[in-house]
Design an enzyme around this catalytic site. Structure first.
Site, mmCIF file in Angstrom:
data_model
loop_
_atom_site.group_PDB
_atom_site.id
_atom_site.type_symbol
_atom_site.label_atom_id
_atom_site.label_comp_id
_atom_site.label_asym_id
_atom_site.label_seq_id
_atom_site.Cartn_x
_atom_site.Cartn_y
_atom_site.Cartn_z
ATOM 1 N N GLY A 143 0.832 -1.207 0.000
ATOM 2 C CA GLY A 143 0.000 0.000 0.000
ATOM 3 C C GLY A 143 0.859 1.247 0.000
ATOM 4 N N ASN A 144 0.275 2.376 0.281
ATOM 5 C CA ASN A 144 1.056 3.622 0.386
ATOM 6 C C ASN A 144 0.380 4.559 1.374
ATOM 7 O OD1 ASN A 144 -0.815 5.480 -1.114
ATOM 8 N ND2 ASN A 144 -0.436 3.972 -2.728
#
Ligand code: CTP
Length: 399
Positions: free
Chosen positions: A207-208
């Site tokens: 993810g980020n």
């Protein structure tokens, strides 16, 4: 005076939030509006007609069968520029949704030819009940506007959603929705926001740090200018309280791609703020990967570039706006993205600017448009930045 000369018909229903009505009337009058007040009989238990007639400088109407009120009920809805019902109780909401007409306020509502806007107020559980939400959706289908209930301390002593919006917010809403030009009325907008999660196995993902804040602020800015907005939102925890927005929740880049492709043909304006993963695992393990060797190699494959795919599909008249988050060679990379993705505008935020980028409440952007113009903005709150972006879009493409 934002409401100078505007005629506001204020309906007050029986809710504890009616204590704010006196202040609301005062603020409306201060904003330049002419105010007439109608109360439901139970609203009198929360605030006195004398207070409201004094502040509005007009008699307060309550009884349906008072000779004067009966004759007046049709005229009142024609007199007003806007009918505002604040607070709107759960009970009156239900009656409005189902056509019950047992008091003057409801008779005026059903005969009103002016726009109607409501500010609901109730306990959080009542607010979230499907019956209430269905009733809100019904009002929207009638064309009424909803000023979202806010989060905060409730009369029950609990903290949650359901508080009536503050008088300043209500006045601001009326001003922007009814008395400011709305150049995006009739336009359909698509906004992507938040991160995407790419599954590695059933418990892990790539993810980020994107929070979704910028996209959510853009949705509000676009809606204020009259656009009909679809939000495709990745796994964001950001609180938002829109009404009248079609929100599609997605997790992965592939899901976001499909959701966007589905609506793009009917979209006039697309703004891609999402931080879409560029790579996803080739294999998504069906079971949790166990810890074995000292290193683990994941093979990744490119995701579909949503902005680029929309750029390839774009028809004449459709406007496509992308974002770029860069750490170096900002302008060159932003212009390259503009060309490569066939976008009309790229909004650059540089991670070199303090207060810009992921998770912050502020942002600093530079806008590049396809004919070569560049617009620089100061560091501002994300909502102000969103307003600047939407104003620039309007100036360049819809003025
Ligand atoms: N974008 C997209 N789909 C992707 C990747 C990016 O729609 N798979 C969009 C973003 O929403 C943003 C723009 O493309 O509007 C630029 O995203 P960014 O991550 O800055 O650029 P990339 O094209 O991914 O290139 P790079 O990561 O190499 O800078």
């Amino acid at each position: 005076m934002p409401l100078k000369g505007k005629k506001i018909l204020l309906g007050i229903t029986g809710s504890i939030a009616a204590y704010k009505s006196a202040f609301l009337v005062r603020q409306l009058v201060k904003a330049g509006a002419e105010v007439k007040v109608i109360m439901t009989p139970s609203a009198k238990d929360f605030v006195t007609p004398l207070t409201l007639s004094t502040l509005s400088k007009n008699p307060v109407l309550i009884d349906l069968f008072d000779e004067e009120s009966w004759a007046n009920h049709v005229m009142l809805g024609r007199w007003a520029d806007v009918m505002l019902i604040a607070p709107l109780s759960c009970n009156t909401l239900a009656k409005m949704a189902h056509g019950h007409c047992d008091n003057l306020l409801l008779a005026v509502y059903f005969s009103a030819t002016c726009p109607v806007v409501v500010a609901p107020a109730m306990d959080e559980d009542m607010w979230h009940h499907p019956a209430t939400q269905n009733n809100i959706a019904k009002l929207q289908s009638f064309g009424n506007k909803i000023i979202p209930a806010e989060k905060g301390e409730l009369a029950s002593g609990l903290y949650g959603e359901g508080r009536m919006a503050e008088p300043e917010t209500i006045i601001d809403f009326i001003h922007t929705h009814f008395f400011l030009p709305q150049p995006l009325v009739g336009k359909k907008a698509l906004v992507t926001a938040g991160p995407t999660y790419e599954a590695i196995d059933p418990v892990r993902f790539i993810g980020n740090h994107s929070s979704g804040k910028m996209g959510i602020a853009l949705v509000a800015a676009l809606q204020q200018k009259g656009a009909d907005v679809t939000l495709v939102l990745g796994p964001s925890r950001e609180f938002y309280s829109f009404t009248g927005i079609n929100t599609v929740r997605v997790t992965s880049a592939e899901e976001m791609y499909r959701a966007c492709m589905e609506v793009f043909d009917k979209t006039d304006l697309a703004v891609m703020t999402a931080a879409v993963a560029d790579y996803t695992p080739v294999v998504k393990a069906g079971e949790k990967i166990k810890k074995k060797d000292s290193t683990l190699t994941l093979e990744l494959t490119k995701t579909k570039d949503i902005l680029k795919s929309l750029g390839e599909k774009k028809r004449n008249g459709q406007v496509l706006v992308g974002f770029a988050l860069e750490t170096n060679n900002e302008e060159a990379y932003a212009r390259e993205k503009l060309a490569q993705k066939n976008a009309d505008m790229i909004v650059l935020n540089s991670l070199n600017d303090a207060g810009a980028g992921f998770g912050h409440d502020t942002n600093k952007v530079t806008i590049f448009e396809k004919k070569g113009q560049r617009f620089d903005f100061d560091i501002k709150s994300k909502q102000e930045v969103a307003n600047d972006i939407v104003d620039t879009i309007i100036r360049l493409f819809y003025a």
